[in-house]
Design an enzyme around this catalytic site. Sequence first.
Site, PDB file in Angstrom:
ATOM      1  N   GLY A  28      -0.679   4.512   0.264  1.00 51.38           N
ATOM      2  CA  GLY A  28      -1.441   5.677   0.710  1.00 51.38           C
ATOM      3  C   GLY A  28      -0.588   6.463   1.680  1.00 51.38           C
ATOM      4  N   LEU A  29      -1.225   7.334   2.430  1.00 49.97           N
ATOM      5  CA  LEU A  29      -0.449   8.153   3.369  1.00 49.97           C
ATOM      6  C   LEU A  29       0.386   7.272   4.267  1.00 49.97           C
ATOM      7  CD1 LEU A  29      -2.938  10.932   4.363  1.00 49.97           C
ATOM      8  CD2 LEU A  29      -0.943  11.081   2.890  1.00 49.97           C
ATOM      9  N   SER A  55     -17.537  17.924   1.225  1.00 48.07           N
ATOM     10  CA  SER A  55     -16.804  18.180   2.472  1.00 48.07           C
ATOM     11  C   SER A  55     -17.730  18.633   3.581  1.00 48.07           C
ATOM     12  CB  SER A  55     -15.751  19.251   2.249  1.00 48.07           C
ATOM     13  OG  SER A  55     -15.270  19.681   3.501  1.00 48.07           O
ATOM     14  N   GLY A  89       1.397   4.011   3.886  1.00 48.69           N
ATOM     15  CA  GLY A  89       2.427   3.225   3.212  1.00 48.69           C
ATOM     16  C   GLY A  89       3.526   4.075   2.613  1.00 48.69           C
ATOM     17  N   GLY A 115       0.826  -1.197   0.000  1.00 46.16           N
ATOM     18  CA  GLY A 115       0.000   0.000   0.000  1.00 46.16           C
ATOM     19  C   GLY A 115       0.863   1.252   0.000  1.00 46.16           C
ATOM     20  N   HIS A 129     -20.824   9.035   6.628  1.00 43.56           N
ATOM     21  CA  HIS A 129     -20.628  10.486   6.546  1.00 43.56           C
ATOM     22  C   HIS A 129     -21.923  11.159   6.131  1.00 43.56           C
ATOM     23  CE1 HIS A 129     -18.986  14.316   5.348  1.00 43.56           C
ATOM     24  NE2 HIS A 129     -17.810  13.983   5.816  1.00 43.56           N
ATOM     25  N   ARG A 176     -20.377  13.580  12.951  1.00 40.00           N
ATOM     26  CA  ARG A 176     -20.868  12.874  11.765  1.00 40.00           C
ATOM     27  C   ARG A 176     -21.920  11.827  12.076  1.00 40.00           C
ATOM     28  NH1 ARG A 176     -15.052  12.028   8.745  1.00 40.00           N
ATOM     29  NH2 ARG A 176     -14.842  14.222   8.186  1.00 40.00           N
ATOM     30  N   LEU A 204      -6.006  11.442   8.188  1.00 37.78           N
ATOM     31  CA  LEU A 204      -4.756  11.812   7.529  1.00 37.78           C
ATOM     32  C   LEU A 204      -3.659  11.900   8.577  1.00 37.78           C
ATOM     33  CD1 LEU A 204      -6.037  14.577   5.068  1.00 37.78           C
ATOM     34  CD2 LEU A 204      -5.829  12.125   4.704  1.00 37.78           C
TER      35      LEU A 204
HETATM   36  C1  LIG Z   1     -13.565  10.962  -0.004  1.00 38.64           C
HETATM   37  C2  LIG Z   1     -12.765  10.888   1.251  1.00 38.64           C
HETATM   38  C3  LIG Z   1     -12.433  12.058   1.927  1.00 38.64           C
HETATM   39  C4  LIG Z   1     -11.689  12.013   3.093  1.00 38.64           C
HETATM   40  N1  LIG Z   1     -11.363  13.185   3.713  1.00 38.64           N
HETATM   41  C5  LIG Z   1     -10.581  13.149   4.818  1.00 38.64           C
HETATM   42  C6  LIG Z   1     -10.159  14.355   5.439  1.00 38.64           C
HETATM   43  O1  LIG Z   1     -10.484  15.455   4.993  1.00 38.64           O
HETATM   44  N2  LIG Z   1      -9.373  14.270   6.522  1.00 38.64           N
HETATM   45  C7  LIG Z   1      -8.971  13.084   7.029  1.00 38.64           C
HETATM   46  O2  LIG Z   1      -8.237  13.080   7.992  1.00 38.64           O
HETATM   47  N3  LIG Z   1      -9.356  11.929   6.453  1.00 38.64           N
HETATM   48  C8  LIG Z   1     -10.152  11.931   5.363  1.00 38.64           C
HETATM   49  N4  LIG Z   1     -10.532  10.749   4.773  1.00 38.64           N
HETATM   50  C9  LIG Z   1     -10.023   9.485   5.281  1.00 38.64           C
HETATM   51  C10 LIG Z   1      -8.590   9.259   4.829  1.00 38.64           C
HETATM   52  O3  LIG Z   1      -8.405   9.778   3.552  1.00 38.64           O
HETATM   53  C11 LIG Z   1      -8.217   7.789   4.767  1.00 38.64           C
HETATM   54  O4  LIG Z   1      -8.609   7.158   5.911  1.00 38.64           O
HETATM   55  C12 LIG Z   1      -6.721   7.626   4.653  1.00 38.64           C
HETATM   56  O5  LIG Z   1      -6.223   8.393   3.609  1.00 38.64           O
HETATM   57  C13 LIG Z   1      -6.326   6.184   4.456  1.00 38.64           C
HETATM   58  O6  LIG Z   1      -4.959   6.114   4.152  1.00 38.64           O
HETATM   59  P1  LIG Z   1      -4.218   4.732   4.066  1.00 38.64           P
HETATM   60  O7  LIG Z   1      -2.812   5.036   3.771  1.00 38.64           O
HETATM   61  O8  LIG Z   1      -4.506   3.968   5.283  1.00 38.64           O
HETATM   62  O9  LIG Z   1      -4.902   3.933   2.883  1.00 38.64           O
HETATM   63  P2  LIG Z   1      -5.175   4.279   1.345  1.00 38.64           P
HETATM   64  O10 LIG Z   1      -4.806   5.647   0.999  1.00 38.64           O
HETATM   65  O11 LIG Z   1      -6.542   3.824   1.056  1.00 38.64           O
HETATM   66  O12 LIG Z   1      -4.154   3.366   0.583  1.00 38.64           O
HETATM   67  C14 LIG Z   1      -4.320   2.001   0.437  1.00 38.64           C
HETATM   68  C15 LIG Z   1      -3.174   1.476  -0.362  1.00 38.64           C
HETATM   69  O13 LIG Z   1      -3.131   0.074  -0.263  1.00 38.64           O
HETATM   70  C16 LIG Z   1      -3.062  -0.507  -1.529  1.00 38.64           C
HETATM   71  N5  LIG Z   1      -3.710  -1.806  -1.436  1.00 38.64           N
HETATM   72  C17 LIG Z   1      -4.915  -2.094  -0.915  1.00 38.64           C
HETATM   73  N6  LIG Z   1      -5.133  -3.416  -0.983  1.00 38.64           N
HETATM   74  C18 LIG Z   1      -4.052  -3.959  -1.540  1.00 38.64           C
HETATM   75  C19 LIG Z   1      -3.680  -5.292  -1.888  1.00 38.64           C
HETATM   76  N7  LIG Z   1      -4.459  -6.310  -1.635  1.00 38.64           N
HETATM   77  N8  LIG Z   1      -2.486  -5.484  -2.483  1.00 38.64           N
HETATM   78  C20 LIG Z   1      -1.655  -4.437  -2.744  1.00 38.64           C
HETATM   79  N9  LIG Z   1      -1.971  -3.184  -2.417  1.00 38.64           N
HETATM   80  C21 LIG Z   1      -3.140  -2.950  -1.834  1.00 38.64           C
HETATM   81  C22 LIG Z   1      -3.709   0.458  -2.453  1.00 38.64           C
HETATM   82  O14 LIG Z   1      -3.250   0.265  -3.749  1.00 38.64           O
HETATM   83  C23 LIG Z   1      -3.248   1.769  -1.850  1.00 38.64           C
HETATM   84  O15 LIG Z   1      -1.971   2.067  -2.330  1.00 38.64           O
HETATM   85  C24 LIG Z   1     -11.288  10.778   3.614  1.00 38.64           C
HETATM   86  C25 LIG Z   1     -11.620   9.612   2.950  1.00 38.64           C
HETATM   87  C26 LIG Z   1     -12.360   9.653   1.784  1.00 38.64           C
HETATM   88  C27 LIG Z   1     -12.742   8.377   1.132  1.00 38.64           C
END
Ligand SMILES: Cc1cc2nc3c(=O)[nH]c(=O)nc-3n(C[C@H](O)[C@H](O)[C@H](O)COP(=O)(O)OP(=O)(O)OC[C@H]3O[C@@H](n4cnc5c(N)ncnc54)[C@H](O)[C@@H]3O)c2cc1C
Lengths: 247, 232, 651
Positions: free
Chosen positions: C56-57, C298, C59, C54, C280, C344, C455
């Site tokens: 995301g933020l 938002s 990873g 992963g 939400h 929320r 985040l």
């Molecule tokens: C529309 C929206 C708005 C939001 N707004 C806010 C906000 O304003 N403030 C706030 O604090 N939070 C907000 N959130 C929540 C926040 O964005 C998320 O909780 C957070 O970004 C999750 O980050 P993460 O790194 O855990 O996962 P993600 O960013 O979801 O990353 C997951 C990663 O894992 C990888 N992955 C998943 N499964 C597999 C697999 N089986 N094999 C290989 N790779 C895999 C994906 O490819 C991706 O790279 C929001 C969420 C959404 C949906």
Amino acid sequence: MTVHLRIWRQAGPDSPGRLAEYTVEDVNEHMSFLELLDVLNEKLITEGEEPIEFDNDCREGICGSCGLMVGGVAHGPQPRTAICQLHMRHFNDGDTIVVEPWRATAFPIIKDLVVDRSAFDRIMAAGGYVSVKTGGAPDANALPVTKEDADLAMDYASCIGCGACVAACPNSSASLFTASKIAHLAMLPQGTPERRRRVLNMVDQMEAEGFGDCSNHAECEAVCPKGISISAIALMRREYVRAVLSS
Amino acid sequence: MSQTGKKLLAVFRSSIGRKLLTGVTGLALVVFLLEHLYSNLLYFSTDPDAYNENAHFLISLDLVYVLELGLLTFFVVHIIVGVSIYLRKRKARPDGYAKYQSAGKPSRQSLSSRTMIVTGLVLLAFLVIHIISFKYGPGIEEGFVVTIDGEPVRDLKRLLEEKFQHPAYAFGYPFVMILLGFHLRHGIWSAFQSLGAMNPRLTPVVYTLGGVLAVLIAVGFLVLPLWIFFST
Amino acid sequence: MEIAEPHVTERPERSRLKARVPAGRLQDKWDVYKNNAKLVNPANKRKHTIIIVGTGLAGASAAATLGGLGYNIKSLCIQDSARRAHSIAAQGGINAAKNYPNDGDTIWRLFYDTIKGGDYRSREGNVYRLAQISNNIIDQAVAQGVPFAREYGGLLDNRSFGGAQVSRTFYARGQTGQQLLLGAYQAMSHQIQEGRVEMLPRREMLELVVIDGRARGIVTRNLVTGELERHVGDAVLLCTGGYGNAYYLSTNAQNSNVTAAWRCHKRGAFFANPCFTQIHPTCIPVSGDYQSKLTLMSESLRNDGRVWVPKDTNDARPPSQIPEGERDYYLERRYPSFGNLVPRDVASRAAKAVTDEGLGVGETNLAVYLDFRDAIERLGRQAIEDRYGNLFEMYERITGDTPYEVPMRIFPAVHYTMGGLWVDYELMTTVPGLFVLGEANFSDHGANRLGASALMQGLADGYFVIPYTLGGYIAGAELGDVTIGHSTFADTERAAGERLRRLLDVKGGKTVAEFHRELGQIMWDHVGMSRNRDGLLQAAEAIRRLRDEYWQNVNVAGRNDTLNKNLEFAGRVGDFLELGEMMALDALHREESCGGHFREEHKTAEGEALRDDDDFAYVAAWEHTGDHARPQLHREDLEFEYVRPSTRSYK
Ligand SMILES: Cc1cc2nc3c(=O)[nH]c(=O)nc-3n(C[C@H](O)[C@H](O)[C@H](O)COP(=O)(O)OP(=O)(O)OC[C@H]3O[C@@H](n4cnc5c(N)ncnc54)[C@H](O)[C@@H]3O)c2cc1C
Ligand code: HEM
Ligand code: FES
């Protein structure tokens, strides 16, 4: 409404491709264009055919996964809109819509409408960052930045990396993509120490990936879902001259 | 090779370097055109000798060879770079789209921007003919002579008048000048952008002025042959 | 139909999980931990391969940081580029206790708000650490060139978000997640350039490889060629995001899934609080059954928008023609002190309540109005445009209506999953060597997450927690030499291949999406905003049946040896069908209402959530006991030494 689609089908990177014809009936005007493809795919699966592959993820215009030439325009007819956010109300009953993948040597086709955009990642890795280790950063307010510069930096930073600029460019140039990152970091004091190396390395990498040169058609700005201005490209060129003269 | 030399070479090999070159050479050529236009328009001067006088003055400059060599270099560089940009573009997308169209504003894509290579190549062919016809055309020995301030000088004015009697010249020239206008419609604005001199506020202004200048240059050049053809 | 009572509703046995929170004052715990953590010799770091799933933020920040420290990193993601992880979509902002506006914020207050917002179902030690680290995140991001909003004086701007009483939210227009993720992605790209991080995009993790009781690798499918690949490492970091797509429609991206976490669960990692889901309140309503996702608007919109429905159930007039006296501003009425800014979960339930009464608006009657008329009158159109221009534009793009003239129609949607794999203070699961970061773990948000704190958590985990805790593990563990030739790799790979083949071989009559939609409907109806015993029992049963049908009647198109998104989704839906049942069981066993988990049987006379701290102040961590066996419940008791759980009141 009913729409006719002519969609590029290509089984693999080296297979020949062709435009296949499909008709979708009962299209709801509130559907997004990708939902239209979903509906078509459901139908294809039920009929035992292989569904059409296309990249997509967030479906809200920010991840940059989606990217299709729709009706000859990257991301379709609505300005500042990624194709995942384009809704069918912008089409008319009976329309025939041609759907093709991004086409560029640097973006080889993987399958159907899916292309390999990893060249962008390599351009970023060549210098699209500020070298800062985790920890040890000074207080966030230690360096003031004028609001104007911060806003401009944000304008450039809003690039979603979808590749529409390359796809729409008659020359398949990646200048807008590369320039927007250079411009973003050049606007901020944090980006200053590395600005010379950054522009030289990123431009070199862009070259090495086989993108075309920029002929200032500005088509990229017109199709950019974030409307990033080609002033970024002008700024990149200034940065480049400065870097060459001073190094 | 020296450090600086290497650096310069690297610039010329990079995509931005190529654009800097088209920009610099393109603008230099525009400056040359403006000079040339001024010379041409002296044909309409009330002083019947003004045209030939000016031509004579130019070729008698001490630095004329330097200037000509410079001009030639600009042309050559401009052409080489222009063609290489075109070739790279071909390589960057060998298979085109089945359907492609411009998205419209703020795109600056136009017939003019898409045909730079075509108009450029026509200009090149034209240049060759143009130089053979005039620069290396008949001179004093062949009788094209006029006396100014007691000195025999080449009567370019007469050569001009004779050439443009011929419909192929009289209409071929204006046609090419229209293509030149097309080349410059995109070219002038584009050169400023290539040199990094643009920002969002400046772009529309320069784009418009570039268009106006392109039309003026094209019209300025094409009136002369037509005037001569129709007035004599 | 007679439904068998699942065993789990019985009192679980008191098996206690240890969170390993360091002793000491709350304020000192993290320092104590760091002071005592074992260190890995810098020269040895590069000999340790760390697999990070992963980008995301969580990873990307972990990869950048650990790569920077000298570890050998292998990073994988599903999308074609690391930059596209779903964190990119976060709009609103990120919290930190910087107190730049000088409005009384402190680390303690951020900690307290987060614990309270989570309805006292999270760990004090973790949440305090999160609040402590929050400030470093902002410093780090700014140093990377994240263009946060600024004031004219050149310093950072803050806004109040999600009903917080202080302005502690940093933001970059409506694209905060994008900018933070790009910052982390760029830092990671730097490490790729340095050769410390190897990035493998278009890979899906299908299995965890556990050797000698430790996580030693993963099996992935190369999504382009279909090949199964083995990756060996000394630790596995799961940063795979949330599982909101169990509900089919959610604000999550299409590729968001539970697969990686679920397979780890099946290999021994406990799954904590699976039923804690955040719904939400301000999303664009569903418009038809072709709908593939829901778009979040938002929550900052509630700062100026007023939520209402007509008082009369049969009021079909357009909103502008409904006079003031015939509108019910139900949030302002029910919660006079917080009004439209209630948290929320409260806002979402209130919307559900009015639509259940038949007062909903729009074509489907599943929407309420969010009206800016008064704000525009008070502040002028320009001020509203400055604040929300891009959001209004987005709304108009999707619905075709302009919120300057017509009130927005909004409805709650599944947005975030507080539940996830159980981790201790070190972010390690019950499988040694398997760490979980970001939304994929259950850790810091209890039963309800506050806005702008996900985040913060993802980046805290990746930038500042894992470098210490991973080092401690690596330095302390006896890690034998393992290669991908190990027989466990072969067995695990075979199992993964088997499952893919089975999916392709069913060749049934229903598409993957049809199953997913059906599952989503069950989840939304019964494991959604408001839950009750009968509904949950029914849901568990229905999901079981649907799952059985799935393996007999699903129609997966295409082949295994090419790019095949239908096959990818088929695998993920298969996992959602297992997870869904566990979510229902978890919701069933938690006989209280807390945060996003609202049990109709447990409410106050006024209809508000009623917590039961005596019996349920614990984390429910479920252990997989076999494919057809019920999961085993383990508890981690939550002890509140510093805050006293009180009733959340927003009246
Ligand atoms: C529309 C929206 C708005 C939001 N707004 C806010 C906000 O304003 N403030 C706030 O604090 N939070 C907000 N959130 C929540 C926040 O964005 C998320 O909780 C957070 O970004 C999750 O980050 P993460 O790194 O855990 O996962 P993600 O960013 O979801 O990353 C997951 C990663 O894992 C990888 N992955 C998943 N499964 C597999 C697999 N089986 N094999 C290989 N790779 C895999 C994906 O490819 C991706 O790279 C929001 C969420 C959404 C949906
Ligand atoms: C009087 C002669 C000419 C003038 C004044 C002129 C001027 C210009 C200018 C101003 C530009 C824009 C530069 C830029 O984009 O940075 C340009 C571009 C170009 N010129 Fe010329 N030009 C002339 C002759 C030629 C010739 C003979 C060729 C022959 C091939 C040519 C080919 C091109 C091409 C291909 C471009 C486009 C470059 C690109 O795509 O970026 N030009 N010219
Ligand atoms: S799918 Fe993310 S931008 Fe279109």
